[in-house]
Design a protein around this motif. Structure first.
Motif, PDB file in Angstrom:
ATOM      1  N   LYS A   1       9.614   0.173   0.814  1.00 32.04           N
ATOM      2  CA  LYS A   1       9.262   0.484  -0.573  1.00 32.04           C
ATOM      3  C   LYS A   1       8.354  -0.594  -1.152  1.00 32.04           C
ATOM      4  CE  LYS A   1      11.462   1.883  -4.922  1.00 32.04           C
ATOM      5  NZ  LYS A   1      12.752   2.078  -5.629  1.00 32.04           N
ATOM      6  N   LYS A   2       8.625  -1.856  -0.842  1.00 35.52           N
ATOM      7  CA  LYS A   2       7.788  -2.945  -1.348  1.00 35.52           C
ATOM      8  C   LYS A   2       6.400  -2.911  -0.719  1.00 35.52           C
ATOM      9  CE  LYS A   2      11.330  -6.164  -2.861  1.00 35.52           C
ATOM     10  NZ  LYS A   2      11.859  -7.532  -2.810  1.00 35.52           N
ATOM     11  N   LEU A   3       6.346  -2.635   0.565  1.00 39.98           N
ATOM     12  CA  LEU A   3       5.041  -2.562   1.222  1.00 39.98           C
ATOM     13  C   LEU A   3       4.223  -1.384   0.691  1.00 39.98           C
ATOM     14  CD1 LEU A   3       5.998  -3.490   4.883  1.00 39.98           C
ATOM     15  CD2 LEU A   3       4.384  -4.698   3.409  1.00 39.98           C
ATOM     16  N   GLU A   4       4.883  -0.292   0.415  1.00 39.94           N
ATOM     17  CA  GLU A   4       4.182   0.866  -0.165  1.00 39.94           C
ATOM     18  C   GLU A   4       3.640   0.515  -1.548  1.00 39.94           C
ATOM     19  OE1 GLU A   4       7.112   3.920  -0.087  1.00 39.94           O
ATOM     20  OE2 GLU A   4       6.980   4.202   2.092  1.00 39.94           O
TER      21      GLU A   4
ATOM     22  N   PRO B   1      -6.747  -2.827  -3.768  1.00 42.88           N
ATOM     23  CA  PRO B   1      -8.054  -2.189  -3.962  1.00 42.88           C
ATOM     24  C   PRO B   1      -8.449  -1.387  -2.711  1.00 42.88           C
ATOM     25  CG  PRO B   1      -8.327  -4.509  -3.459  1.00 42.88           C
ATOM     26  CD  PRO B   1      -6.850  -4.284  -3.616  1.00 42.88           C
ATOM     27  N   LYS B   2      -9.469  -0.551  -2.874  1.00 49.28           N
ATOM     28  CA  LYS B   2      -9.896   0.277  -1.732  1.00 49.28           C
ATOM     29  C   LYS B   2     -10.453  -0.586  -0.602  1.00 49.28           C
ATOM     30  CE  LYS B   2     -10.877   4.494  -4.320  1.00 49.28           C
ATOM     31  NZ  LYS B   2     -11.916   5.484  -4.727  1.00 49.28           N
ATOM     32  N   ASN B   3     -11.264  -1.562  -0.968  1.00 48.14           N
ATOM     33  CA  ASN B   3     -11.827  -2.464   0.048  1.00 48.14           C
ATOM     34  C   ASN B   3     -10.921  -3.678   0.203  1.00 48.14           C
ATOM     35  OD1 ASN B   3     -14.134  -0.789   0.355  1.00 48.14           O
ATOM     36  ND2 ASN B   3     -15.033  -1.706  -1.499  1.00 48.14           N
ATOM     37  N   LEU B   4      -9.859  -3.496   0.957  1.00 47.10           N
ATOM     38  CA  LEU B   4      -8.854  -4.543   1.114  1.00 47.10           C
ATOM     39  C   LEU B   4      -9.352  -5.606   2.081  1.00 47.10           C
ATOM     40  CD1 LEU B   4      -5.920  -5.190   0.189  1.00 47.10           C
ATOM     41  CD2 LEU B   4      -5.133  -4.075   2.283  1.00 47.10           C
TER      42      LEU B   4
ATOM     43  N   ILE C   1      -0.243  -6.816   6.069  1.00 50.58           N
ATOM     44  CA  ILE C   1       0.559  -5.611   5.852  1.00 50.58           C
ATOM     45  C   ILE C   1       0.977  -4.993   7.183  1.00 50.58           C
ATOM     46  CG2 ILE C   1       0.473  -3.243   4.968  1.00 50.58           C
ATOM     47  CD1 ILE C   1      -1.312  -4.307   2.696  1.00 50.58           C
ATOM     48  N   GLU C   2       0.056  -4.971   8.161  1.00 53.60           N
ATOM     49  CA  GLU C   2       0.386  -4.411   9.477  1.00 53.60           C
ATOM     50  C   GLU C   2       1.484  -5.227  10.149  1.00 53.60           C
ATOM     51  OE1 GLU C   2      -1.747  -3.320  13.763  1.00 53.60           O
ATOM     52  OE2 GLU C   2      -2.932  -4.116  12.094  1.00 53.60           O
ATOM     53  N   SER C   3       1.360  -6.555  10.087  1.00 55.64           N
ATOM     54  CA  SER C   3       2.378  -7.399  10.731  1.00 55.64           C
ATOM     55  C   SER C   3       3.715  -7.289   9.991  1.00 55.64           C
ATOM     56  CB  SER C   3       1.921  -8.859  10.753  1.00 55.64           C
ATOM     57  OG  SER C   3       1.797  -9.374   9.434  1.00 55.64           O
ATOM     58  N   ALA C   4       3.675  -7.091   8.673  1.00 57.50           N
ATOM     59  CA  ALA C   4       4.918  -6.938   7.901  1.00 57.50           C
ATOM     60  C   ALA C   4       5.660  -5.672   8.335  1.00 57.50           C
ATOM     61  CB  ALA C   4       4.604  -6.890   6.409  1.00 57.50           C
ATOM     62  N   TYR C   5       4.924  -4.593   8.524  1.00 64.32           N
ATOM     63  CA  TYR C   5       5.564  -3.357   9.004  1.00 64.32           C
ATOM     64  C   TYR C   5       6.180  -3.564  10.386  1.00 64.32           C
ATOM     65  CZ  TYR C   5       4.145   0.000   5.389  1.00 64.32           C
ATOM     66  OH  TYR C   5       4.020   0.705   4.220  1.00 64.32           O
ATOM     67  N   ASN C   6       5.508  -4.339  11.221  1.00 63.46           N
ATOM     68  CA  ASN C   6       6.030  -4.599  12.574  1.00 63.46           C
ATOM     69  C   ASN C   6       7.280  -5.466  12.561  1.00 63.46           C
ATOM     70  OD1 ASN C   6       3.986  -3.118  13.781  1.00 63.46           O
ATOM     71  ND2 ASN C   6       2.624  -4.891  13.976  1.00 63.46           N
ATOM     72  N   ARG C   7       7.455  -6.228  11.475  1.00 65.56           N
ATOM     73  CA  ARG C   7       8.620  -7.109  11.375  1.00 65.56           C
ATOM     74  C   ARG C   7       9.866  -6.392  10.843  1.00 65.56           C
ATOM     75  NH1 ARG C   7       7.729 -13.010  10.404  1.00 65.56           N
ATOM     76  NH2 ARG C   7       5.759 -13.545  11.419  1.00 65.56           N
TER      77      ARG C   7
ATOM     78  N   VAL D   1       2.760  -2.524  -2.522  1.00 65.84           N
ATOM     79  CA  VAL D   1       1.611  -3.399  -2.281  1.00 65.84           C
ATOM     80  C   VAL D   1       0.371  -2.567  -1.965  1.00 65.84           C
ATOM     81  CG1 VAL D   1       0.633  -5.144  -0.740  1.00 65.84           C
ATOM     82  CG2 VAL D   1       2.988  -5.370  -1.533  1.00 65.84           C
ATOM     83  N   GLU D   2       0.526  -1.570  -1.095  1.00 63.45           N
ATOM     84  CA  GLU D   2      -0.598  -0.698  -0.736  1.00 63.45           C
ATOM     85  C   GLU D   2      -1.078   0.111  -1.942  1.00 63.45           C
ATOM     86  OE1 GLU D   2      -0.022   0.374   3.922  1.00 63.45           O
ATOM     87  OE2 GLU D   2       1.472   1.219   2.545  1.00 63.45           O
TER      88      GLU D   2
END
Length: 529
Positions: free
Chosen positions: A437-440, A447-450, A458-464, A442-443
């Motif tokens: 929920k927190k990562l969502e 901004p569009k151009n992150l 964010i990718e590594s956070a999801y993997n953790r 953040v996304e």
């Protein structure tokens, strides 16, 4: 009440001799041979006839008239209480407490000091006896004005409640001291609210969800409060405003009182002149004596309640209901309105211990559907800036809801600037759903151009976010250490290795489904298990 209901009530509550006393005082002739129903019909006819009623009332002694006037609207009382209310001396009892008056003694309980008029008899007497005047409290200068700015922070406060994990705490637990301090620091309200008001705000918003904007969220909260849908588990009024009274769960009528009482109170407020202060004592007395408001009737509750330090409260008289139930509920409604910018409060003295009056604000009028000049402010739209060099996010300090979120996921390193790490991101999470929920979120604010640094983070956070399963009924088998071919197969064969978890003692733990597949795979390799 309908006539049939009145007849049923008199049939149940009065003997033939009591009915004959009533008829004698009205000057109505009757025969000893008449049955009870015939006597009751004569009583109904007599008390609804103006001339006969006046004859009845004039035949009473002056002291008895005072008693009858009081009981007509209160239902049950004692001579001592009637004396204290009217500041008069009533001498209808002898030295031993026996009532001397020939009329009143017919309605006095044999074993107590109480004098009682039934609901049906009261309905007949109310046609000829005016409702008593209400004694009003004097206006004072001890006023607490609400803060209309609270409505601009409703959604931010709900976010604050979530970030502080207040929803995770038992509703009946006290608010933590650090939470009060954080609340005062976070929300720059024009007037400083006491901890009691902050508690009311947090408790009432604990089960609410933000709507499209702040005003709609307040409107949603108000409608839920009015309809009793704030919480399916807890009675908020009981917890916040009647916490000195115990025993609510034992009485089904009190459940009706809470569900319908608040609705009736708020509807009654709408009938008042919104420009004037509403006297609470007079307001309570009015709804208590209202014949149509059955939820506040005298005989509903009984003596099932108790207060701290007292074994029991007898709720069989209106003044007891008013003191222990109706008054706290009305004061609670006034404090609810005050807490959310909808009313101002007036107190009896400088100690601010007793509320005597309240008055709706322009916001309160609007939220209750009354004429109002309150203008709903257009809410500012805030943005978030994601730093491209370090993992930091910034937003204006006035974006209170945004600051709430950034404080939850990061550590402050500047004005409106928060450094975010995996540790800070997950520190207040209790479940996989909390992390996602927190990562969502953040996304959502990104901004569009992150920046690439944030994409990688964010990718590594999801993997953790590693799923942990608490499997039940595991099958554990010993692997033969001496069989090198077997060991090589179960360790190095990818299809077989994914079916089990290695546990202590060189053993494999399988779910029942995986064990069936394991035996099948091993059979294909020449092993029978």
């Amino acid at each position: 009440m309908y006539r049939d209901d009145i007849i049923d009530d008199l049939m149940e509550n009065y003997s033939k001799s009591s009915l004959q006393v009533l008829l004698n005082y009205m000057g109505i002739q009757f025969k000893e041979s008449q049955n009870k129903l015939e006597l009751i019909n004569s009583v109904c006819d007599g008390l609804t006839n103006k001339e006969t009623f006046n004859k009845f009332f004039s035949k009473l002694t002056p002291e008895a008239r005072k008693v009858v006037e009081h009981l007509t609207w209160d239902g049950i009382s004692t001579l001592n209480h009637i004396e204290s209310l009217n500041h008069i001396k009533i001498t209808l009892d002898d030295y031993y407490g026996n009532t001397k008056d020939p009329f009143i003694k017919n309605f006095k309980s044999s074993y107590t000091k109480y004098i009682l008029f039934s609901t049906g008899l009261r309905a007949l007497l109310k046609k000829g006896i005016k409702r008593p005047d209400y004694k009003k409290c004097e206006l004072t200068n001890f006023i607490k004005y609400t803060d209309l700015g609270i409505v601009e922070n409703i959604c931010a406060i709900i976010d604050f409640i979530e970030s502080e994990n207040i929803n995770e705490r038992d509703f009946k637990l006290k608010i933590l001291v650090r939470t009060y301090k954080k609340f005062e620091e976070r929300f720059n309200l024009e007037h400083i609210y006491s901890n009691k008001i902050i508690e009311i705000i947090l408790k009432f918003l604990q089960f609410q969800q933000s709507q499209n904007n702040n005003y709609q969220t307040l409107e949603y909260l108000f409608n839920n409060y009015k309809s009793g849908k704030l919480s399916a588990v807890y009675n908020i009024d009981e917890y916040l405003f009647l916490n000195n009274v115990k025993g609510f769960s034992n009485n089904r009528h009190l459940d009706i009182f809470f569900k319908r009482g608040r609705y009736s109170i708020l509807n009654r407020i709408r009938s008042y002149d919104t420009r004037e202060w509403i006297d609470i004592d007079a307001f309570v007395r009015e709804i208590s004596l209202d014949e149509e408001t059955q939820i506040f009737d005298t005989t509903y509750f009984g003596d099932l309640l108790s207060t701290k330090g007292s074994p029991g409260i007898k709720l069989d008289q209106k003044y007891s209901n008013e003191e222990f139930l109706i008054n706290p509920l009305v004061c609670g409604a006034a404090m609810f309105l005050y807490s959310f910018g909808c009313s101002d409060l007036m107190y009896a003295d400088k100690n601010f211990s007793k509320i005597t009056h309240f008055k709706l604000t322009s916001l309160g009028c609007k939220i209750m559907g009354l004429p109002s000049d309150y203008v709903i402010k257009e809410e500012k739209q805030f943005s978030f800036e994601f730093n491209s060099i370090i993992k930091a996010i910034s937003t204006p300090e006035e974006n209170i809801s945004g600051i709430n979120f950034l404080e939850d996921i990061g550590d402050k390193i500047g004005s409106g600037l928060y450094l975010t790490t995996h540790e800070s991101l997950f520190r207040n999470c209790n479940s996989r759903e909390d992390c996602e929920k927190k990562l969502e979120k953040v996304e959502e604010i990104a901004p569009k151009n992150l920046p690439i640094i944030w994409e990688n983070f964010i990718e590594s956070a999801y993997n953790r976010i590693c799923p942990i399963y608490n499997e039940q009924n595991l099958i554990v088998i010993n692997f033969p250490k001496g069989d090198k071919e077997f060991i090589d197969l179960v360790v190095n064969n990818r299809n077989i290795r994914k079916l089990y978890s290695m546990v202590e003692g060189f053993r494999g733990a399988f779910t029942p489904e995986n064990y069936i597949q394991f035996k099948k795979n091993m059979k294909e390799k020449g092993y029978f298990l």
